[in-house]
Scaffold this active site. Structure first.
Site, PDB file in Angstrom:
ATOM      1  N   LYS A  32      27.045 -22.983  19.390  1.00  0.00           N
ATOM      2  CA  LYS A  32      26.527 -23.769  18.269  1.00  0.00           C
ATOM      3  C   LYS A  32      27.576 -23.949  17.172  1.00  0.00           C
ATOM      4  O   LYS A  32      27.620 -25.001  16.531  1.00  0.00           O
ATOM      5  CB  LYS A  32      25.260 -23.133  17.702  1.00  0.00           C
ATOM      6  CG  LYS A  32      25.439 -21.819  16.981  1.00  0.00           C
ATOM      7  CD  LYS A  32      24.124 -21.302  16.438  1.00  0.00           C
ATOM      8  CE  LYS A  32      24.287 -19.969  15.741  1.00  0.00           C
ATOM      9  NZ  LYS A  32      25.125 -20.035  14.545  1.00  0.00           N
ATOM     10  N   THR A  33      28.412 -22.934  16.949  1.00  0.00           N
ATOM     11  CA  THR A  33      29.445 -23.068  15.912  1.00  0.00           C
ATOM     12  C   THR A  33      30.444 -24.151  16.292  1.00  0.00           C
ATOM     13  O   THR A  33      30.890 -24.931  15.455  1.00  0.00           O
ATOM     14  CB  THR A  33      30.169 -21.728  15.687  1.00  0.00           C
ATOM     15  OG1 THR A  33      29.202 -20.719  15.367  1.00  0.00           O
ATOM     16  CG2 THR A  33      31.161 -21.840  14.546  1.00  0.00           C
ATOM     17  N   ASP A 219      22.905 -24.470   9.553  1.00  0.00           N
ATOM     18  CA  ASP A 219      22.989 -23.516  10.652  1.00  0.00           C
ATOM     19  C   ASP A 219      21.836 -22.514  10.555  1.00  0.00           C
ATOM     20  O   ASP A 219      21.278 -22.296   9.471  1.00  0.00           O
ATOM     21  CB  ASP A 219      24.335 -22.784  10.567  1.00  0.00           C
ATOM     22  CG  ASP A 219      24.640 -21.968  11.803  1.00  0.00           C
ATOM     23  OD1 ASP A 219      23.962 -22.166  12.838  1.00  0.00           O
ATOM     24  OD2 ASP A 219      25.565 -21.135  11.746  1.00  0.00           O
ATOM     25  N   GLU A 220      21.485 -21.895  11.674  1.00  0.00           N
ATOM     26  CA  GLU A 220      20.439 -20.847  11.719  1.00  0.00           C
ATOM     27  C   GLU A 220      19.143 -21.334  11.049  1.00  0.00           C
ATOM     28  O   GLU A 220      18.523 -20.620  10.260  1.00  0.00           O
ATOM     29  CB  GLU A 220      20.935 -19.564  11.034  1.00  0.00           C
ATOM     30  CG  GLU A 220      22.217 -18.992  11.598  1.00  0.00           C
ATOM     31  CD  GLU A 220      22.036 -18.326  12.959  1.00  0.00           C
ATOM     32  OE1 GLU A 220      20.933 -18.423  13.526  1.00  0.00           O
ATOM     33  OE2 GLU A 220      23.000 -17.718  13.456  1.00  0.00           O
ATOM     34  N   GLN A 250      15.310 -16.805  18.362  1.00  0.00           N
ATOM     35  CA  GLN A 250      16.020 -15.793  17.583  1.00  0.00           C
ATOM     36  C   GLN A 250      15.495 -15.692  16.155  1.00  0.00           C
ATOM     37  O   GLN A 250      16.191 -15.188  15.269  1.00  0.00           O
ATOM     38  CB  GLN A 250      17.520 -16.089  17.572  1.00  0.00           C
ATOM     39  CG  GLN A 250      18.174 -15.969  18.941  1.00  0.00           C
ATOM     40  CD  GLN A 250      19.683 -16.091  18.882  1.00  0.00           C
ATOM     41  OE1 GLN A 250      20.381 -15.198  18.443  1.00  0.00           O
ATOM     42  NE2 GLN A 250      20.189 -17.230  19.334  1.00  0.00           N
ATOM     43  N   ARG A 601      23.178  -9.827  22.895  1.00  0.00           N
ATOM     44  CA  ARG A 601      24.391  -9.372  22.199  1.00  0.00           C
ATOM     45  C   ARG A 601      25.450  -8.920  23.208  1.00  0.00           C
ATOM     46  O   ARG A 601      26.623  -8.796  22.874  1.00  0.00           O
ATOM     47  CB  ARG A 601      24.103  -8.195  21.253  1.00  0.00           C
ATOM     48  CG  ARG A 601      23.120  -8.435  20.111  1.00  0.00           C
ATOM     49  CD  ARG A 601      23.403  -9.697  19.339  1.00  0.00           C
ATOM     50  NE  ARG A 601      22.624 -10.796  19.856  1.00  0.00           N
ATOM     51  CZ  ARG A 601      22.866 -12.080  19.607  1.00  0.00           C
ATOM     52  NH1 ARG A 601      23.891 -12.408  18.841  1.00  0.00           N
ATOM     53  NH2 ARG A 601      22.116 -13.032  20.099  1.00  0.00           N
TER      54      ARG A 601
END
Length: 728
Positions: A32-33, A219-220, A250, A601
């Site tokens: 996504k970044t 973002d997020e 998430q 993770r």
């Protein structure tokens, strides 16, 4: 651009989206970044958008820095004027320019948690409320929840005026906000709320930013609360070129205000929104992703997607069921030592847990076996006493109205200005409706104090006035060094020749280094800017990627991070998922999202551990395996343990999985699988059949809490009670 050629089909679709709203559903590790930064570069280089017409918002300073660096690399510089920052930093930037329009001075300070708690305690005392019934932390948390929902004190009172307890909290909330404004201060929640208030009361300012930011990227997005959602909606109303990136799977911060409906309902808010799903994962192996998918698929409140990868299946999830938390901890540390012996670094490992209390046994094992570790979420550097003292001095230089900072440092180092003197100063300030610093040199204050006390407060005030004058021409490092000298703070530390004094001196030197680094990075560095930077820093922002030690943290703290090897400990019913969530469908879904985050993770190897019994807060309880483990298909799990020890069969959900349980008990304490387990049924001679809520103690001290229909929960000592297990 060459980098665009490396994008997969869905990433490219998101990056090159034209006008209008865009929702990018980005699964864990799906790049996504890269999509966000490439989209910004695409807008500038291909669409001709000016850098200062772009606003990109994320949640942490670390994420903002990384985004900025990547965009600079893609564009070869050329991002002057572009806003890439956190929500709070962007709002502070707006408020510094315009907050005077709503009754504050532009040199406001930002209060941290301890400052907020101090004010809350003062107000509770002022209102003669009993702290036993109104714990300051709980009251402050309630105020925070109200702010997350944009509920102002007057509305809060209207909502709860018939609720005695909450109507009293409404009084605290009202005085709390008035005290903040009196001190020309904002708390963390106010930063966004006051920006919305500014936009609402001064529509011309909102219109200015609506026209300025032609493209907004967030973002997020799944972590936004009501205030952040409204701010984004207000700003994007002009051009409607809003791109939000997030993953509903998430969303793990609902307990602190995050509203998952913001991302789930995006298409309702923007009927013409384009939706792009990023499901290809670049972080983890296939088996790890399948484990995460098999857990999260049971959630109903989610957008349908399934992570996949081209990196191969990799190792299976490795599951160890220990006898107790000490056995669990020794297993985790022994695996780490074994893998380090094979060439891994300690920084390759992260141990995650649901509750902070779980870390004790793990820490003991790490110390015992000589393994270096670091806990994320412990006492932060900027929370240390000496650092908070220096920051309080600096805040008072910026904002003399800050009574909280003044009260913290007026007698640090000791100047003979005691509580009685401070109470007089505070009373005079209250009578004159001004700040405490403003009255220190006034005749009214001098007259109310004795000659000696008046001289002491005068000397303190004069020292601060001299530092304010020095501030005008000095660099930040020079100002801090002058402050430490003229206030006597450095001399106080030098006089403490014990280890604590040396540690505190080292922390002060590190603080000076931080100030120097800030000046070097920021061409237009100001004291106000430095203090903002300190106020908005988080634990994750300061986490070094290669610290040379194992990282211990809660699953909540781990979001956004990744490690080659991850241990998820305490996978038991009542712990993970947490007991509070088991009978709450919405709560259980959040716990499932938390498990999904924990699993994703891991890049190469994922371990999960559970214990047959666990001592929590002094009580030993028998446990059952987490339903999340039972959600994972057998072919994805490798059960590990000592082959020569006893095997215990777990038939939850009808499977025949064999758990190899390490036998660490002495032979004379060996026992069969316990007769009573949480969730099991028992029959009482008088009360009938009930469900076991909890089991504590062992042997003759074993106690049960049992819920009976229409009778509620009753407690029994097993050896005395006419009770027996019911076969299921």
């Amino acid at each position: 651009m060459e980098l665009f050629q490396e994008l997969n089909e869905q990433q490219y679709k998101a990056v090159t989206h034209g006008e209008g709203p865009l929702l990018v559903l980005a699964g864990a590790g799906s790049g996504k970044t890269r999509v966000l930064t490439c989209r910004i570069a695409y807008l500038v280089e291909k669409k001709g958008v000016k850098p200062d017409e772009i606003l990109a918002i994320t949640f942490t300073n670390k994420a903002a820095r990384e985004m900025k660096e990547r965009v600079e690399h893609l564009l070869g510089g050329g991002i002057k004027g572009m806003w890439i920052s956190t929500f709070h930093s962007a709002c502070v930037r707006i408020l510094r320019r315009y907050i005077h329009e709503i009754g504050y001075n532009n040199n406001f300070v930002i209060y941290d948690e301890s400052d907020q708690l101090s004010i809350t305690k003062d107000i509770i005392k002022q209102l003669n409320m009993d702290e036993r019934y109104y714990p300051p932390k709980a009251v402050k948390a309630e105020i925070g929840r109200a702010k997350d929902s944009l509920i102002v004190p007057s509305d809060y009172y209207k909502m709860y005026r018939d609720d005695f307890r909450r109507s009293k909290i409404a009084e605290v909330y009202d005085l709390y906000q008035k005290r903040l404004q009196q001190n020309n201060a904002l708390d963390f929640d106010d930063i966004i709320n006051k920006t919305i208030e500014l936009f609402t009361l001064k529509p011309h300012i909102l219109e200015y930013y609506q026209k300025k930011f032609k493209y907004i990227l967030v973002d997020e997005y799944q972590d936004t609360n009501k205030a952040q959602y409204l701010m984004v909606k207000m700003l994007s109303k002009g051009h409607r070129n809003l791109c939000v990136v997030g993953d509903d799977d998430q969303c793990i911060y609902e307990w602190r205000g995050a509203n998952i409906s913001n991302i789930l309902d995006f298409e309702k808010d923007f009927k013409d929104a384009v939706v792009v799903k990023l499901e290809q994962n670049y972080r983890s192996t296939g088996n790890i992703l399948e484990c995460a998918n098999s857990v999260i698929i049971h959630n109903r409140g989610r957008k349908e997607k399934r992570l996949w990868t081209r990196q191969g299946s990799g190792s299976k999830l490795r599951w160890y069921q220990a006898y107790n938390e000490r056995d669990e901890a020794r297993f985790i540390v022994s695996i780490i030592k074994e893998m380090v012996g094979e060439g891994r670094k300690y920084s390759d490992f992260a141990v995650l847990y649901r509750m902070n209390a779980q870390s004790r046994a793990i820490e003991d094992a790490l110390v015992e076996m000589g393994v270096p570790y670091r806990i994320v979420g412990g006492l932060k550097f900027y929370d240390r006493k000496e650092i908070k003292d220096i920051i309080a001095y600096l805040r008072l230089l910026v904002n003399p109205q800050d009574d909280v900072s003044l009260k913290r440092i007026i007698n640090v180092p000791k100047r003979g200005i005691g509580k009685a003197t401070l109470d007089v100063v505070e009373k005079v300030a209250g009578d004159m409706s001004c700040s405490m610093f403003n009255v220190l040199l006034k005749e009214e204050c001098q007259g109310a104090l004795g000659t000696r006390a008046a001289g002491r407060v005068h000397d303190f005030a004069q020292t601060m006035l001299n530092l304010m004058a020095f501030k005008v021409s000095a660099s930040l490092v020079e100002l801090v060094e002058e402050l430490l000298d003229k206030t006597g703070y450095i001399q106080m530390l030098e006089s403490q020749r014990d280890k604590e004094g040396l540690d505190r001196m080292a922390n002060v030197q590190e603080f000076i280094s931080a100030v120097k680094e800030y000046e070097e990075i920021n061409e237009d560095s100001t004291l106000e800017g430095f203090l903002e930077n300190v106020s908005l820093v988080s634990d994750i922002d300061t986490l070094e990627e290669d610290y040379g030690s194992v990282v211990l943290m809660t699953v909540h703290s781990a979001k956004g991070l990744e490690f080659p090897v991850v241990f998820v400990s305490g996978m038991e019913e009542g712990l993970f998922p947490h007991a509070r969530s088991i009978d709450d469908p919405a709560g259980l879904e959040e716990e499932r999202r938390l498990c999904y985050v924990a699993f994703t993770r891991a890049r190469q190897q994922l371990y999960v551990t559970s214990a047959h019994q666990r001592t929590v807060y002094g009580n030993t309880v028998y446990t059952t395996v987490s339903q999340f483990i039972k959600d994972i298909p057998d072919h994805l799990i490798e059960q590990i343990g000592d082959r020569d020890k006893e095997h215990i069969e777990d038939r939850g959900k009808g499977d025949n999985r064999i758990i190899k349980l390490s036998e660490v008990r002495k032979k004379d304490t060996a026992q069969d699988k316990p007769k009573f387990n949480p969730g099991g049924k028992v029959e009482h001679a008088r009360f009938g059949i009930g469900t076991i809520v909890s089991v504590s103690g062992t042997g003759e001290d074993e106690e049960l809490k049992v819920a009976f229909p229409k009778l509620g929960i009753k407690q029994f000592i097993v050896k005395y009670a006419p009770i027996k297990p019911v076969e299921q």
